[in-house]
Design a protein around this motif. Sequence first.
Motif, PDB file in Angstrom:
ATOM      1  N   GLN A 137      30.638  44.986  40.702  1.00 32.61           N
ATOM      2  CA  GLN A 137      29.921  43.720  40.602  1.00 32.61           C
ATOM      3  C   GLN A 137      30.244  42.804  41.772  1.00 32.61           C
ATOM      4  N   ALA A 196      30.595  52.218  32.414  1.00 34.17           N
ATOM      5  CA  ALA A 196      30.078  50.872  32.150  1.00 34.17           C
ATOM      6  C   ALA A 196      31.143  49.994  31.513  1.00 34.17           C
ATOM      7  N   VAL A 222      26.935  42.814  34.035  1.00 32.04           N
ATOM      8  CA  VAL A 222      26.829  44.052  33.270  1.00 32.04           C
ATOM      9  C   VAL A 222      26.929  43.738  31.773  1.00 32.04           C
TER      10      VAL A 222
END
Length: 437
Positions: A136, A166, A280
């Motif tokens: 990110q 994730a 996310v």
Amino acid sequence: MYGGPPVVVVGNGPVGQTAALLLARWEIPTVVVDAQERREVVGSRSICQQRETLDIWDTVGAGKAIADEGVTWRVARTYYRGHELFHVEFADSSASPFPPWVNIGQARVEQLLDERIADAPLVDVRWGTTVTGITQTEDGATVETTNGTLETPYVVACAGAHGDVARDAVGATFEGRSFGDRFLICDIRCALPDRELERRFYFDPEWNPGRQVLMHPCPDSTYRIDWQVAPGFDLDRELANGDLDRRIRQIVGASDYEVVWATVYRFHSRCATTMGRGRVLLAGDCAHLMAPFGARGLNSGVADAENAAWRIAWALHGWADPRVVDEYDGERRAAARDNLAITSRTMDFLVPQSEQGWAHRRAVLERALSDPAAQAQIDSGKLYAPFRYGDDPNPVVGALHPDHTVRAAARRTSGEFLTHDNLVVRPDGHVVGLVRD
């Protein structure tokens, strides 16, 4: 109109499909990546689709098709050692075009959602693409895959229970427990007209003593049957020695039948320590795992997708402060914790983990044979309902506001959507979102 890079959706199951279709409805492009090479049509899996889930799918053009193909069951019966303890009847709501529950296999739901995706030019599906890393930045995320790198403003991770990449991207651990007890699922095609609109739950039947069996009707004269089985159960051996046939005959009698699918599994009860951080968001089984009794897995995953989609869309269109996306974690994790608390209580009754628990279960079931008051203590799976506001003046975080009609001056913001105060509504008055100042 938004003109930036597409949102990346990881996982092309029902939750990921729903997220992509809803984002497309908000005029946001997506790239959907999935490690599988193609759609695999295997078994019934998640079969019970709840009314509000159908309503969400209806907003992307699939709700009616799913409901029409599915089986609407009207009666839920509960038995103990051959005696019917009680039954519950379900009625349609005049306020909704959909029945309370529709049974249809997950594979068929995926196919019907695929048809809607095929008509959605803003959704780009890429099979055979495994996500190997997500990093990110302040302005977006970089998704590394086996087929190249994707730059995106947001990631919606619907990657299932094994979505470690994730979860690592948001710094989440997957807290909870796994149950050692094993369950056998079979999809059986058989003509059983007396049970075609009934859910049946059997505690301690003489043909599965000390354990339970759940039976659900599905389309095409098919029944989904779940048996709790003994430790060390071997499906291949049971098929070879004829025990599976004998097991099924105890339910269907002499009727002809076909085994469409069979598998063995065990349950998990887990929740990610955060369901979203930065760019996310985690949804569905990637964020929470729960026992299927009560049909809370897929239905709550679709609610995750709906919540994530409108928040991302409003942030990208500039209709709300980007911090609106940050509120996803608090809302959907509160809902996940509530679902897990309910399913954990169910599993503690169905599969007690102590002698004291087993004694309590036996005592409740024995009393229920003659005492209707004991029936309220029987837990075979409290059926899913969306996480809702409470009756007190302070709303429960993450609650779904009940449907109602807004009759007031409203301002059109984009396409078919309007706003009034902090509500996002369609012209028919259906509330589809909430924006906080």
